[in-house]
Enzyme design. Structure first.
Site, short mmCIF file in Angstrom:
data_model
loop_
_atom_site.label_atom_id
_atom_site.label_comp_id
_atom_site.label_asym_id
_atom_site.label_seq_id
_atom_site.Cartn_x
_atom_site.Cartn_y
_atom_site.Cartn_z
N LYS A 182 2.05 -0.63 6.75
CA LYS A 182 2.07 -0.57 8.21
C LYS A 182 0.66 -0.50 8.79
O LYS A 182 0.38 -1.08 9.85
CB LYS A 182 2.91 0.61 8.68
N TYR A 240 4.34 2.41 1.91
CA TYR A 240 4.84 2.09 3.25
C TYR A 240 3.75 2.29 4.29
O TYR A 240 3.53 1.44 5.16
CB TYR A 240 6.04 2.97 3.57
#
Length: 232
Positions: free
Chosen positions: A147, A143
Site C-alpha cells: 500500500k 500488505y
C-alpha cells in the site's frame, strides 16, 4: 456515453462501483478474474502465473479493443486484498508476494491503461490504506509495503512527465470497508466505524463525473465514526 474501467470489478467494492455507474448510464468495463454480469464488458485476467508485462500488455490491449478507439472518462483500481504476517511468520514471504501482486501490480496495470486509454483530465483512482500512511505495519508487513508503494505511485503519476497527460490522479485510503468478508471475519467489531461500500462508490462517481472536485496527487483518507464518513 461516458465510460469507466473498473479494475477489481468482481470484488465487493468493485461490484458496488459497477452498479452505481451503470445506474447513471455509463459504459462500464470490469477487469477481474471472472466476468461481472452487471458490466457492459469484462476483461478476464489470467492467473498470477503470467509476468506483469505479459498480463498488463494483454489487459491494456483488450481494453483498447472494447473501447473501440475511444477514451475512458475514468480508470478506477479497487483490486486488492489483506494479508497479515510479521517477518517470523511461516506465510510471511508468500503473503508479501500476494500483497504486491494484488495491490502494486494491479495499480501499475491501471496506470498503464490510463496512459493509453484515459481522456486528458480523466480520473485515475488507486487504492491505498490508512495504516500504510501512518507508519510501520509490523503485523502486516507485506500488505503495508504494497500500500505504501501505491501511495508513491499516486504521487509519481500526478507529476509532469509521468506519461499521463493532464493528470487527475488520486488515492483513496479506507480504514476498514464494510464488506461481507470483513463482517464474517470480525463479527463482533464495531460496524459503525466501517466505511459503507456505497459511500466509496458515490465518492468516486462524483469525482469521475466532475460533480465534486478532487486534488491531483492527493491521498484521500476515508474515516468512519458513528456511521458518518469523513473524507480528508
Amino acid at each position: 456515453m461516458p465510460s469507466v474501467v473498473v479494475y477489481g470489478g468482481c470484488g465487493a467494492l468493485g461490484k458496488s462501483i459497477v452498479k452505481l455507474f451503470k445506474k447513471h448510464a455509463w459504459k462500464v468495463v470490469s477487469i477481474d478474474f471472472s466476468i461481472n454480469p452487471d458490466a457492459d464488458d469484462s476483461v478476464v485476467v489470467p492467473d498470477h502465473s503470467q509476468t506483469l508485462n505479459d498480463q498488463g500488455t494483454r489487459i491494456s490491449a483488450d481494453i483498447g479493443d472494447l473501447l473501440s478507439g475511444s477514451k475512458a472518462d475514468a480508470v478506477l483500481c479497487v483490486a486488492g486484498g489483506w494479508q497479515g504476517g510479521n517477518a517470523a511468520s511461516s506465510s510471511f514471504l508468500s503473503n508479501a508476494e500476494l500483497s504486491l501482486k494484488q495491490s502494486v501490480n494491479t495499480s501499475l496495470i491501471a496506470a498503464h491503461i490510463a496512459a493509453h486509454h484515459l481522456k486528458p483530465s480523466g480520473l485515475l483512482a488507486l487504492t491505498g490504506a490508512v495504516p500504510a500512511q501512518q507508519g510501520g505495519t509490523p503485523g502486516m508487513i507485506g500488505y503495508g509495503m504494497a500500500k505504501a508503494a501505491v501511495h508513491h505511485l499516486v504521487a509519481s503519476l500526478a507529476m509532469d512527465g509521468s506519461g499521463i497527460p493532464s493528470p487527475r490522479i488520486v488515492g483513496i485510503l479506507p480504514q476498514t470497508l464494510d464488506t461481507p468478508g470483513n463482517r464474517s471475519a470480525m463479527p463482533k467489531a464495531d460496524f459503525s466505524s466501517w466505511t459503507p461500500l456505497d459511500t466509496v462508490a458515490e465518492l468516486l462517481y462524483n469525482w469521475a463525473s466532475d460533480c465534486d472536485a478532487c486534488e491531483n496527487g492527493h491521498l484521500y483518507t476515508l474515516i468512519t465514526k458513528n456511521s458518518v464518513t469523513s473524507v480528508e
